[in-house]
Design a protein around this motif. Structure first.
Motif, PDB file in Angstrom:
ATOM      1  N   ARG A  32       0.846  -1.498   0.033  1.00 12.98           N
ATOM      2  CA  ARG A  32      -0.190   0.152  -0.202  1.00 12.98           C
ATOM      3  C   ARG A  32       0.733   1.124  -0.049  1.00 12.98           C
ATOM      4  O   ARG A  32       0.411   2.086  -0.583  1.00 12.98           O
ATOM      5  CB  ARG A  32      -0.926  -0.055   1.126  1.00 12.98           C
ATOM      6  CG  ARG A  32      -1.945   1.192   1.280  1.00 12.98           C
ATOM      7  CD  ARG A  32      -2.939   1.053   2.148  1.00 12.98           C
ATOM      8  NE  ARG A  32      -2.579   1.342   3.354  1.00 12.98           N
ATOM      9  CZ  ARG A  32      -3.249   1.620   4.423  1.00 12.98           C
ATOM     10  NH1 ARG A  32      -4.499   1.326   4.464  1.00 12.98           N
ATOM     11  NH2 ARG A  32      -2.879   2.471   5.403  1.00 12.98           N
ATOM     12  N   GLN A  33       2.009   1.194   0.494  1.00 14.97           N
ATOM     13  CA  GLN A  33       2.972   2.481   0.520  1.00 14.97           C
ATOM     14  C   GLN A  33       3.227   2.896  -0.670  1.00 14.97           C
ATOM     15  O   GLN A  33       3.368   3.855  -0.949  1.00 14.97           O
ATOM     16  CB  GLN A  33       4.071   2.002   1.361  1.00 14.97           C
ATOM     17  CG  GLN A  33       5.079   3.304   1.723  1.00 14.97           C
ATOM     18  CD  GLN A  33       4.400   4.516   2.217  1.00 14.97           C
ATOM     19  OE1 GLN A  33       3.597   4.350   3.197  1.00 14.97           O
ATOM     20  NE2 GLN A  33       4.678   5.627   1.732  1.00 14.97           N
ATOM     21  N   LYS A  75      -5.436  -5.091  -3.863  1.00 20.57           N
ATOM     22  CA  LYS A  75      -4.921  -5.066  -2.493  1.00 20.57           C
ATOM     23  C   LYS A  75      -3.627  -5.907  -2.725  1.00 20.57           C
ATOM     24  O   LYS A  75      -2.942  -5.813  -1.578  1.00 20.57           O
ATOM     25  CB  LYS A  75      -5.920  -5.446  -1.511  1.00 20.57           C
ATOM     26  CG  LYS A  75      -7.297  -4.507  -1.615  1.00 20.57           C
ATOM     27  CD  LYS A  75      -6.898  -3.208  -1.227  1.00 20.57           C
ATOM     28  CE  LYS A  75      -8.272  -2.472  -1.270  1.00 20.57           C
ATOM     29  NZ  LYS A  75      -8.046  -1.310  -2.428  1.00 20.57           N
ATOM     30  N   PRO A  78      -4.946   9.795  -1.899  1.00 22.11           N
ATOM     31  CA  PRO A  78      -4.298   8.473  -1.912  1.00 22.11           C
ATOM     32  C   PRO A  78      -5.578   7.292  -1.473  1.00 22.11           C
ATOM     33  O   PRO A  78      -5.383   6.154  -1.927  1.00 22.11           O
ATOM     34  CB  PRO A  78      -3.441   8.557  -0.515  1.00 22.11           C
ATOM     35  CG  PRO A  78      -3.353  10.166  -0.291  1.00 22.11           C
ATOM     36  CD  PRO A  78      -4.150  10.672  -1.184  1.00 22.11           C
ATOM     37  N   ARG A 105      -5.715   3.860  -3.566  1.00 20.26           N
ATOM     38  CA  ARG A 105      -6.154   2.654  -2.702  1.00 20.26           C
ATOM     39  C   ARG A 105      -7.273   1.952  -3.148  1.00 20.26           C
ATOM     40  O   ARG A 105      -7.265   0.735  -3.312  1.00 20.26           O
ATOM     41  CB  ARG A 105      -6.071   2.974  -1.211  1.00 20.26           C
ATOM     42  CG  ARG A 105      -4.979   3.335  -0.579  1.00 20.26           C
ATOM     43  CD  ARG A 105      -4.812   3.110   0.952  1.00 20.26           C
ATOM     44  NE  ARG A 105      -3.968   4.274   1.350  1.00 20.26           N
ATOM     45  CZ  ARG A 105      -4.388   5.305   2.335  1.00 20.26           C
ATOM     46  NH1 ARG A 105      -5.388   5.284   3.049  1.00 20.26           N
ATOM     47  NH2 ARG A 105      -3.276   6.113   2.774  1.00 20.26           N
ATOM     48  N   VAL A 121       1.423   2.360  -3.459  1.00 17.51           N
ATOM     49  CA  VAL A 121       0.490   2.871  -4.066  1.00 17.51           C
ATOM     50  C   VAL A 121       0.134   4.493  -3.569  1.00 17.51           C
ATOM     51  O   VAL A 121       0.018   5.347  -4.338  1.00 17.51           O
ATOM     52  CB  VAL A 121      -0.813   2.244  -3.610  1.00 17.51           C
ATOM     53  CG1 VAL A 121      -2.242   3.154  -4.159  1.00 17.51           C
ATOM     54  CG2 VAL A 121      -0.904   0.930  -4.288  1.00 17.51           C
ATOM     55  N   ASP A 122       0.569   4.690  -2.131  1.00 17.97           N
ATOM     56  CA  ASP A 122       0.536   6.072  -1.520  1.00 17.97           C
ATOM     57  C   ASP A 122       1.523   6.876  -2.147  1.00 17.97           C
ATOM     58  O   ASP A 122       1.280   8.203  -2.478  1.00 17.97           O
ATOM     59  CB  ASP A 122       0.508   5.999  -0.161  1.00 17.97           C
ATOM     60  CG  ASP A 122      -0.735   5.201   0.734  1.00 17.97           C
ATOM     61  OD1 ASP A 122      -1.845   5.177  -0.023  1.00 17.97           O
ATOM     62  OD2 ASP A 122      -0.722   5.183   1.690  1.00 17.97           O
TER      63      ASP A 122
END
Length: 170
Positions: A29-30, A52, A43, A47, A32-33
């Motif tokens: 996820r980091q 996922k 963000p 997400r 993606v952020d």
């Protein structure tokens, strides 16, 4: 052809940036952020748009590479090249597109080699070979259609491994 949904448009916009950020953040996820911040995207929306799972993010990234390849190789650019020259050019351009995410590609291969991800890895490798042959102009629908793709898959895979090894030494 129908217009992709807004969520799919956002996913496509983020795909390559997520791969580039996965170099530092992993397929998480980091990444993606970080990609969202880099592109000025909310963000939370990023997400929502991105898968996922690590394997899903990798698949989305590879689809982004495919779109970049297709955008680059217009019929004019392919012009009068012989088929082997087209395939060679497609493979090298793929490496150029993936160069900013080289370390993330190494991790991606390890993730896709996990037993639970092997079916996806096989689908991705077939899709990659099929996509390159279609860009090269292959139109066969007979036995040749399958042999072209089955031949290109190991050629591309071994070229990718050599490219990753060469890049680490240089």
């Amino acid at each position: 052809m129908t217009e992709p949904s807004p969520l799919e448009q956002l996913r496509r916009r983020l795909a390559l940036a997520v791969g580039e950020n996965a170099v530092f953040d992993g397929w998480a996820r980091q990444a993606v952020d970080s990609a969202a911040g880099q592109l000025g995207v909310d963000p939370v929306q990023a997400r929502l748009a991105m898968p996922k799972s690590q394997a899903g993010m990798i698949d989305t990234y590879i689809q982004g590479v495919d779109r970049g390849l297709e955008a680059y190789f217009t019929p004019v650019r392919m012009g009068a090249l012989k088929i082997r020259e087209k395939i060679r050019a497609l493979i090298w351009r793929r490496f150029e597109i993936m160069a900013p995410a080289r370390e993330a590609i190494r991790r991606a291969l390890a993730i896709l080699a996990m037993p639970q991800n092997l079916p996806l890895a096989l689908r991705i490798s077939w899709r990659t070979a099929d996509h390159m042959w279609r860009i090269a102009g292959a139109t066969s629908t007979d036995f040749n259609h399958y042999t072209q793709r089955m031949t290109l898959r190991p050629v591309y895979a071994s070229s990718l491994l050599v490219w990753l090894d060469d890049q680490s030494e240089g």
